[in-house]
Design an enzyme around this catalytic site. Structure first.
Site, PDB file in Angstrom:
ATOM      1  N   ALA A  63      -1.007 -10.646   3.419  1.00 27.02           N
ATOM      2  CA  ALA A  63      -0.697 -11.887   2.709  1.00 27.02           C
ATOM      3  C   ALA A  63      -0.059 -12.896   3.655  1.00 27.02           C
ATOM      4  O   ALA A  63       0.455 -12.545   4.718  1.00 27.02           O
ATOM      5  CB  ALA A  63       0.243 -11.593   1.545  1.00 27.02           C
ATOM      6  N   GLY A 102      -2.346  -6.772   1.680  1.00 23.09           N
ATOM      7  CA  GLY A 102      -3.298  -7.286   0.699  1.00 23.09           C
ATOM      8  C   GLY A 102      -4.728  -7.253   1.198  1.00 23.09           C
ATOM      9  O   GLY A 102      -5.663  -7.122   0.401  1.00 23.09           O
ATOM     10  N   GLU A 105      -5.860  -3.815   0.515  1.00 13.03           N
ATOM     11  CA  GLU A 105      -5.993  -3.643  -0.932  1.00 13.03           C
ATOM     12  C   GLU A 105      -7.312  -4.243  -1.424  1.00 13.03           C
ATOM     13  O   GLU A 105      -7.965  -3.681  -2.318  1.00 13.03           O
ATOM     14  CB  GLU A 105      -4.800  -4.277  -1.653  1.00 13.03           C
ATOM     15  CG  GLU A 105      -3.529  -3.438  -1.508  1.00 13.03           C
ATOM     16  CD  GLU A 105      -2.348  -4.024  -2.247  1.00 13.03           C
ATOM     17  OE1 GLU A 105      -1.875  -3.401  -3.216  1.00 13.03           O
ATOM     18  OE2 GLU A 105      -1.894  -5.113  -1.847  1.00 13.03           O
ATOM     19  N   GLU A 125       3.917  -3.044   3.467  1.00  9.30           N
ATOM     20  CA  GLU A 125       4.831  -3.797   2.603  1.00  9.30           C
ATOM     21  C   GLU A 125       6.247  -3.235   2.583  1.00  9.30           C
ATOM     22  O   GLU A 125       7.221  -3.981   2.446  1.00  9.30           O
ATOM     23  CB  GLU A 125       4.288  -3.844   1.172  1.00  9.30           C
ATOM     24  CG  GLU A 125       3.062  -4.714   0.979  1.00  9.30           C
ATOM     25  CD  GLU A 125       1.751  -3.985   1.254  1.00  9.30           C
ATOM     26  OE1 GLU A 125       0.696  -4.540   0.954  1.00  9.30           O
ATOM     27  OE2 GLU A 125       1.797  -2.839   1.765  1.00  9.30           O
TER      28      GLU A 125
END
Length: 696
Positions: A63, A102, A105, A125
């Site tokens: 991200a 992300g 993911e 994270e």
């Protein structure tokens, strides 16, 4: 469609390419573009399959952290993955570089994944005080099993392509033409009519764990033990448990809610501060443009003791040949044996293979001949912390090392400018202060001398990164940044002993705050005689510690220090003899002892440290408050979830700290307690240390 998401068609395969250099961070614009591109591929009747890839050096590397402090926008990452989940056509992720957070993911939401060799895949994270928030805790265990998923999520460390393939995270490793191979893979999937099984619907790797749920607690226990005080690991473990007993749709909603709570929490804000501060710390404000680091092909380390051997391991681990110089064959053998023992212990724990051990040891050349360092591009002395010894060593290195070689001193507090002038080339000298054990501790204080050439600083930073260190450039003063502040804390701890606290009270307050060890536990571990020797050389005194040393109580190595240690144990136990000594010393000095609360102790330890940090900034010894935070988090165990001493000060409020320091100064009569001018200025203006460089 977004400019950073490209859409093209290769026969019956849609190729969606994200292009947001340098690391293809997952911005709101990219998410919008991905959603639009996926919708276009779904509606196009000519298209049978989709390949999702990225331009540049990496697939989506996570991200955009700068958006974390802004209100969430749609589509979210979860929305994009939901769109992939709903696709009736196979979606293949083509991964290279560092698919992280992300980005990974989104790849987990695809039906298939192919990967290029050399890629590193992970969910980091946890290192930012967060946990995966777009399905990572639910999809990863279903693909790789709970053992692997828990290790990846709770450590935050990436795995390589081979590991990803063997664990089931990816379907294939492709060596040539990643996108072309992914297109061919997608066509095979269509031709073979492979079922589109979503990761969220897989269950085979969780069946056994559901039958024996106690196994989950066994897996989680070590991670919970190591993460005392941290919120995110416990929340991540809770989310992983949901894969066993919560419907996946509900678990995904819960996961997102917990992620949002963590994101707005103080711990994550502090850890994100350190993330950015670490990157800023390697920048030198006045480094001339165009300065390039020198090429370090071979290194040399002077001294094969604990520190020298550890430094040599750092270079060997990075594939850089290193010569280790000692004064005698016996000392050299002892040092090299310890290095080999450390490597073998790492291999036994699974940290490396026996072949890796042989390769690293093969990169080391032990010698007692000083002329052997003549071909080294960087020479680091790690000898005894004595100015006379340093003078002798640096003089010999000056005469032996080749022109242009960097001469670095590993001193932890001595004057680097003085050491530089023991040579005829002070412009080629700088400090490289490693922390013990050097092969483990991540911090490297790079000490800039008055004559140090800019190229040396650039090189030291480059080398630090190559050998896995966090570099921070500091100026010359006694103890530089870290040890200068540490000395203030040690002085306060001794004073608190005399005023009414006991060692376990002070250490208990610090461990409650989040330090792994307290002042006296650390002192016992390192050895009281080390600081005693240093104090005697400086004409300084520590009432309690000096008496303990005179009694032969040097810490763990003698079984007695500030605490008692039973044979074979490192667990400290309060010692009535030490307590009696402290009380008697207070009485002899005419100090009336009083009860000190945990808050009293913490303020007396932490606020003078912050005050000294302010003076360090005033003097230009540190470039930024964040540099001090990075040094204390990575070198001294300051809890990362509190953000370092200067960040923590801003959370407490500088006016309160100013006023308390003023009170301390009245109580103790110590001028060092008087608030630093910079601290007073910022407090008066209603600002914090974090504002420096923004308004000044």
């Amino acid at each position: 469609m977004s400019e950073i998401v490209e859409f093209r068609r290769e026969d019956s395969v849609a190729v969606i390419t994200v292009n947001n250099p340098p690391v293809n961070a997952l911005t709101s614009a990219m998410r919008k573009g991905l959603a639009e591109a996926l919708a276009k591929a779904r509606e196009d009747t000519v298209i049978d399959a989709v390949v999702l890839t990225a331009a540049g050096r990496t697939f989506i590397a996570g991200a955009d952290i700068t958006e974390f402090n802004k209100p969430p926008t749609v589509p979210t990452t979860s929305d994009v993955i939901d769109t992939i989940d709903a696709m009736p056509k196979p979606v293949v992720a083509a991964l290279h570089g560092t698919p992280l957070g992300g980005g990974l993911e989104i790849a987990l939401g695809c039906h298939f994944r192919v990967v290029a060799p050399g890629a590193k895949l992970g969910l980091p994270e946890i290192k930012l005080g967060l946990m995966p928030g777009a399905g990572g805790t639910q999809r990863l265990p279903r693909l790789v099993g709970m053992d692997k998923a828990m290790a990846m999520i709770l450590s935050g460390d990436p795995i390589d392509a081979e590991d990803a393939l063997s664990s089931g995270l990816v379907d294939e490793i492709v060596s040539d033409d990643l996108v072309g191979s992914a297109i061919a893979f997608a066509k095979r999937v269509v031709a073979e009519k492979r079922p589109l099984i979503r990761a969220r619907d897989r269950d085979d790797k969780l069946t056994q764990l559901r039958a024996t749920p106690s196994k989950f607690d066994e897996l989680a226990a070590p991670y919970l033990k190591r993460s005392r005080g941290l919120h995110a690991p416990a929340k991540a473990i809770e989310a992983l448990r949901w894969t066993l007993d919560v419907p996946v749709d509900e678990a995904l909603v819960r996961e997102r809610e917990v992620f949002q709570d963590l994101k707005t929490g103080e711990q994550s804000k502090a850890q994100r501060h350190i993330f950015f501060a670490e990157r800023e710390a390697a920048k030198i404000a006045d480094l001339p443009k165009g300065v390039k680091p020198l090429d370090i092909k071979r290194a040399a380390v002077i001294g094969a003791g604990t520190m020298g051997g550890g430094i040599a391991m750092c270079f060997a681990n990075a594939g850089i040949p290193v010569t280790i110089l000692e004064t005698s064959d016996e000392a050299l053998k002892r040092g090299l044996d310890l290095v080999a023992k450390n490597y073998q212990a790492s291999a036994k724990r699974g940290g490396m293979s026996s072949e890796d051990v042989d390769i690293r040891l093969g990169l080391m050349n032990g010698t007692t001949d000083v002329s052997a360092v003549a071909d080294a591009d960087m020479v680091i002395e790690a000898v005894f912390e004595d100015i006379g010894v340093k003078r002798d060593v640096m003089g010999r290195l000056d005469a032996t090392s080749k022109p242009g070689a960097i001469l670095a001193t590993n001193t932890s507090y001595l004057d680097v400018n003085e050491i530089a002038h023991f040579t005829k080339r002070p412009e080629s000298v700088l400090g490289m202060h490693f922390f013990s054990p050097a092969n483990v501790m991540r911090l490297l204080e790079i000490v800039r001398g008055a004559d140090t050439k800019p190229e040396l600083l650039a090189t030291a930073i480059s080398v630090a990164r190559k050998i896995g260190k966090v570099p921070v450039v500091v100026g010359v003063c006694h103890g530089f940044v870290g040890n200068r502040i540490l000395r203030v804390r040690s002085t306060e701890a001794e004073r608190l002993l005399l005023e009414g606290a006991l060692p376990q009270d002070i250490d208990g307050a610090l461990t409650w705050f989040g330090f792994p060890l307290g002042v006296f536990g650390v002192t016992d571990l390192a050895g009281l005689d080390i600081s005693w020797r240093m104090r005697k050389a400086q004409g300084a005194k520590a009432e309690i510690a000096d008496q303990l040393c005179e009694m032969g109580r040097f810490g763990q190595k003698t079984g007695k220090g500030f605490y008692l240690y039973e044979a074979g144990s490192r667990t400290p136990k309060p010692d009535p003899e030490v307590e009696a000594l402290i009380v008697a010393t207070s009485k002899r000095l005419g100090i009336e002892r009083r009860t000190l609360s945990r808050d009293d102790i913490l303020e007396r330890l932490l606020f003078p440290m912050i005050n000294e940090g302010a003076r360090i900034l005033e003097e230009g010894i540190a470039q930024r408050p964040g540099d001090i935070d990075v040094i204390w988090v990575y070198g001294y165990g300051f809890p990362i979830w509190r953000g370092g001493p200067m960040y923590y000060a801003d959370q407490v409020g500088l006016p309160y700290i100013r006023d308390r320091l003023t009170e301390f100064a009245k109580q103790t009569g110590d001028k060092k307690h008087e608030p630093a001018p910079l601290l007073v200025k910022l407090a008066t203006e209603g600002r914090g240390f974090g504002s420096l460089g923004k308004d000044d």
